[in-house]
Write a protein that holds these residues in place. Structure first.
Motif, PDB file in Angstrom:
ATOM      1  N   VAL A  12      67.131  48.409  16.238  1.00  0.00           N
ATOM      2  CA  VAL A  12      68.231  47.509  15.944  1.00  0.00           C
ATOM      3  C   VAL A  12      68.722  47.776  14.525  1.00  0.00           C
ATOM      4  CG1 VAL A  12      66.726  45.665  15.094  1.00  0.00           C
ATOM      5  CG2 VAL A  12      68.986  45.094  16.015  1.00  0.00           C
ATOM      6  N   GLN A  13      70.007  47.554  14.294  1.00  0.00           N
ATOM      7  CA  GLN A  13      70.580  47.747  12.971  1.00  0.00           C
ATOM      8  C   GLN A  13      70.246  46.571  12.059  1.00  0.00           C
ATOM      9  OE1 GLN A  13      74.518  50.344  13.027  1.00  0.00           O
ATOM     10  NE2 GLN A  13      74.820  48.445  14.168  1.00  0.00           N
ATOM     11  N   PRO A  14      70.223  46.813  10.748  1.00  0.00           N
ATOM     12  CA  PRO A  14      70.039  45.682   9.824  1.00  0.00           C
ATOM     13  C   PRO A  14      71.055  44.583  10.094  1.00  0.00           C
ATOM     14  CG  PRO A  14      69.875  47.743   8.644  1.00  0.00           C
ATOM     15  CD  PRO A  14      70.324  48.091  10.040  1.00  0.00           C
ATOM     16  N   ASN A  83      66.278  37.118  13.979  1.00  0.00           N
ATOM     17  CA  ASN A  83      67.659  37.240  13.553  1.00  0.00           C
ATOM     18  C   ASN A  83      67.724  37.760  12.128  1.00  0.00           C
ATOM     19  OD1 ASN A  83      68.527  36.069  16.011  1.00  0.00           O
ATOM     20  ND2 ASN A  83      68.380  34.000  15.139  1.00  0.00           N
ATOM     21  N   GLY A  84      68.865  38.295  11.773  1.00  0.00           N
ATOM     22  CA  GLY A  84      69.037  38.805  10.426  1.00  0.00           C
ATOM     23  C   GLY A  84      67.995  39.831  10.042  1.00  0.00           C
ATOM     24  N   LEU A  85      67.723  40.751  10.938  1.00  0.00           N
ATOM     25  CA  LEU A  85      66.646  41.712  10.722  1.00  0.00           C
ATOM     26  C   LEU A  85      66.916  42.624   9.540  1.00  0.00           C
ATOM     27  CD1 LEU A  85      65.864  42.454  14.437  1.00  0.00           C
ATOM     28  CD2 LEU A  85      64.185  41.694  12.740  1.00  0.00           C
ATOM     29  N   LYS A  86      65.850  42.932   8.824  1.00  0.00           N
ATOM     30  CA  LYS A  86      65.892  43.794   7.659  1.00  0.00           C
ATOM     31  C   LYS A  86      65.030  45.025   7.899  1.00  0.00           C
ATOM     32  CE  LYS A  86      66.132  39.710   4.653  1.00  0.00           C
ATOM     33  NZ  LYS A  86      65.489  38.988   3.522  1.00  0.00           N
ATOM     34  N   PRO A  87      65.307  46.124   7.190  1.00  0.00           N
ATOM     35  CA  PRO A  87      64.473  47.318   7.364  1.00  0.00           C
ATOM     36  C   PRO A  87      62.989  47.048   7.139  1.00  0.00           C
ATOM     37  CG  PRO A  87      66.456  47.893   6.176  1.00  0.00           C
ATOM     38  CD  PRO A  87      66.463  46.394   6.310  1.00  0.00           C
ATOM     39  N   GLU A  88      62.657  46.158   6.231  1.00  0.00           N
ATOM     40  CA  GLU A  88      61.263  45.848   5.974  1.00  0.00           C
ATOM     41  C   GLU A  88      60.584  45.081   7.100  1.00  0.00           C
ATOM     42  OE1 GLU A  88      63.641  43.388   2.838  1.00  0.00           O
ATOM     43  OE2 GLU A  88      63.900  45.247   3.979  1.00  0.00           O
ATOM     44  N   ASP A  89      61.355  44.652   8.097  1.00  0.00           N
ATOM     45  CA  ASP A  89      60.772  44.040   9.280  1.00  0.00           C
ATOM     46  C   ASP A  89      60.240  45.079  10.257  1.00  0.00           C
ATOM     47  OD1 ASP A  89      61.367  41.338   8.526  1.00  0.00           O
ATOM     48  OD2 ASP A  89      63.431  41.634   9.200  1.00  0.00           O
ATOM     49  N   THR A  90      60.538  46.336  10.011  1.00  0.00           N
ATOM     50  CA  THR A  90      60.063  47.401  10.882  1.00  0.00           C
ATOM     51  C   THR A  90      58.539  47.401  10.932  1.00  0.00           C
ATOM     52  OG1 THR A  90      61.994  48.808  10.482  1.00  0.00           O
ATOM     53  CG2 THR A  90      59.987  49.888  11.241  1.00  0.00           C
ATOM     54  N   ALA A  91      57.994  47.324  12.130  1.00  0.00           N
ATOM     55  CA  ALA A  91      56.550  47.253  12.310  1.00  0.00           C
ATOM     56  C   ALA A  91      56.237  47.224  13.794  1.00  0.00           C
ATOM     57  CB  ALA A  91      55.972  45.998  11.638  1.00  0.00           C
ATOM     58  N   VAL A  92      54.965  47.389  14.093  1.00  0.00           N
ATOM     59  CA  VAL A  92      54.473  47.086  15.423  1.00  0.00           C
ATOM     60  C   VAL A  92      54.111  45.609  15.443  1.00  0.00           C
ATOM     61  CG1 VAL A  92      52.732  47.552  17.178  1.00  0.00           C
ATOM     62  CG2 VAL A  92      53.627  49.424  15.788  1.00  0.00           C
ATOM     63  N   TYR A  93      54.678  44.895  16.377  1.00  0.00           N
ATOM     64  CA  TYR A  93      54.455  43.463  16.484  1.00  0.00           C
ATOM     65  C   TYR A  93      53.445  43.185  17.582  1.00  0.00           C
ATOM     66  CZ  TYR A  93      58.211  42.408  13.253  1.00  0.00           C
ATOM     67  OH  TYR A  93      58.987  42.310  12.128  1.00  0.00           O
ATOM     68  N   ARG A 112      48.809  44.840  23.017  1.00  0.00           N
ATOM     69  CA  ARG A 112      48.792  46.218  22.542  1.00  0.00           C
ATOM     70  C   ARG A 112      49.917  46.520  21.570  1.00  0.00           C
ATOM     71  NH1 ARG A 112      48.035  49.800  27.923  1.00  0.00           N
ATOM     72  NH2 ARG A 112      47.905  51.471  26.357  1.00  0.00           N
ATOM     73  N   GLY A 113      50.882  45.626  21.449  1.00  0.00           N
ATOM     74  CA  GLY A 113      51.929  45.761  20.466  1.00  0.00           C
ATOM     75  C   GLY A 113      53.228  46.297  21.026  1.00  0.00           C
ATOM     76  N   THR A 114      54.313  45.958  20.343  1.00  0.00           N
ATOM     77  CA  THR A 114      55.624  46.491  20.659  1.00  0.00           C
ATOM     78  C   THR A 114      56.313  46.864  19.350  1.00  0.00           C
ATOM     79  OG1 THR A 114      57.699  46.077  21.872  1.00  0.00           O
ATOM     80  CG2 THR A 114      56.750  44.210  20.674  1.00  0.00           C
ATOM     81  N   LEU A 115      56.933  48.023  19.327  1.00  0.00           N
ATOM     82  CA  LEU A 115      57.514  48.555  18.103  1.00  0.00           C
ATOM     83  C   LEU A 115      58.919  48.027  17.878  1.00  0.00           C
ATOM     84  CD1 LEU A 115      57.419  50.496  15.670  1.00  0.00           C
ATOM     85  CD2 LEU A 115      58.239  52.302  17.204  1.00  0.00           C
ATOM     86  N   VAL A 116      59.138  47.505  16.682  1.00  0.00           N
ATOM     87  CA  VAL A 116      60.456  47.072  16.240  1.00  0.00           C
ATOM     88  C   VAL A 116      60.872  47.962  15.086  1.00  0.00           C
ATOM     89  CG1 VAL A 116      61.789  45.224  15.155  1.00  0.00           C
ATOM     90  CG2 VAL A 116      60.151  44.693  16.983  1.00  0.00           C
ATOM     91  N   THR A 117      62.011  48.612  15.231  1.00  0.00           N
ATOM     92  CA  THR A 117      62.536  49.478  14.189  1.00  0.00           C
ATOM     93  C   THR A 117      63.901  48.975  13.767  1.00  0.00           C
ATOM     94  OG1 THR A 117      61.364  51.392  15.112  1.00  0.00           O
ATOM     95  CG2 THR A 117      63.138  51.827  13.552  1.00  0.00           C
ATOM     96  N   VAL A 118      64.041  48.674  12.488  1.00  0.00           N
ATOM     97  CA  VAL A 118      65.299  48.185  11.934  1.00  0.00           C
ATOM     98  C   VAL A 118      65.848  49.269  11.021  1.00  0.00           C
ATOM     99  CG1 VAL A 118      66.473  46.336  10.706  1.00  0.00           C
ATOM    100  CG2 VAL A 118      64.399  45.842  12.027  1.00  0.00           C
ATOM    101  N   SER A 119      66.904  49.907  11.455  1.00  0.00           N
ATOM    102  CA  SER A 119      67.449  51.037  10.718  1.00  0.00           C
ATOM    103  C   SER A 119      68.907  51.246  11.081  1.00  0.00           C
ATOM    104  CB  SER A 119      66.651  52.305  11.030  1.00  0.00           C
ATOM    105  OG  SER A 119      67.166  53.423  10.320  1.00  0.00           O
ATOM    106  N   SER A 120      69.683  51.693  10.108  1.00  0.00           N
ATOM    107  CA  SER A 120      71.078  51.978  10.350  1.00  0.00           C
ATOM    108  C   SER A 120      71.277  53.455  10.656  1.00  0.00           C
ATOM    109  CB  SER A 120      71.928  51.581   9.143  1.00  0.00           C
ATOM    110  OG  SER A 120      71.507  52.250   7.970  1.00  0.00           O
TER     111      SER A 120
END
Length: 120
Positions: A12-14, A83-93, A112-120
């Motif tokens: 997802v984008q920032p 909401n309002g995701l930031k790049p620093e939110d990128t992590a395995v949740y 087991r986790g799910t990957l969230v990647t916040v990047s433009s």
């Protein structure tokens, strides 16, 4: 027997939004505190949000005001609206189920986790 299955991660984008789900089985869901944790390489797994059996919530300062945790006991599912995701939110949740019994016994179950990647 005990199983927690996360879903909803992705790219997802920032500034964007994402909703994570965690479906639980093999536990008495309504008697467990449910939590979302996240982890990135080189960092400890940290608590993001938690919701008690009574519906009270708590959030890490870094996500307060942006994330919302909720639970549906009828569906044995806990959610994390991000909401309002930031790049620093990128992590395995990771989804966590925690139960404390009388005289100090505790139980913890992890997905087991799910990957969230916040990047433009």
């Amino acid at each position: 027997q005990v199983q927690l299955v996360e879903s909803g991660g992705g790219l997802v984008q920032p500034g964007g939004s994402l909703r994570l789900s965690c479906a639980a089985s093999g536990i008495i869901f309504s008697q467990n505190v449910m939590g979302w944790y996240r982890q990135t390489p080189g960092k400890q797994r940290e608590l993001v949000a938690a919701i008690t059996t009574g519906g009270s919530t708590n959030y890490a300062d870094s996500v307060k005001g942006r994330f919302t945790i909720s639970r549906d006991n009828a569906k044995n599912t806990v959610y994390l609206q991000m909401n309002g995701l930031k790049p620093e939110d990128t992590a395995v949740y990771y989804c966590n189920a925690h139960r404390t019994t009388v005289f100090g016994h505790t139980s913890d179950a992890w997905g087991r986790g799910t990957l969230v990647t916040v990047s433009s």
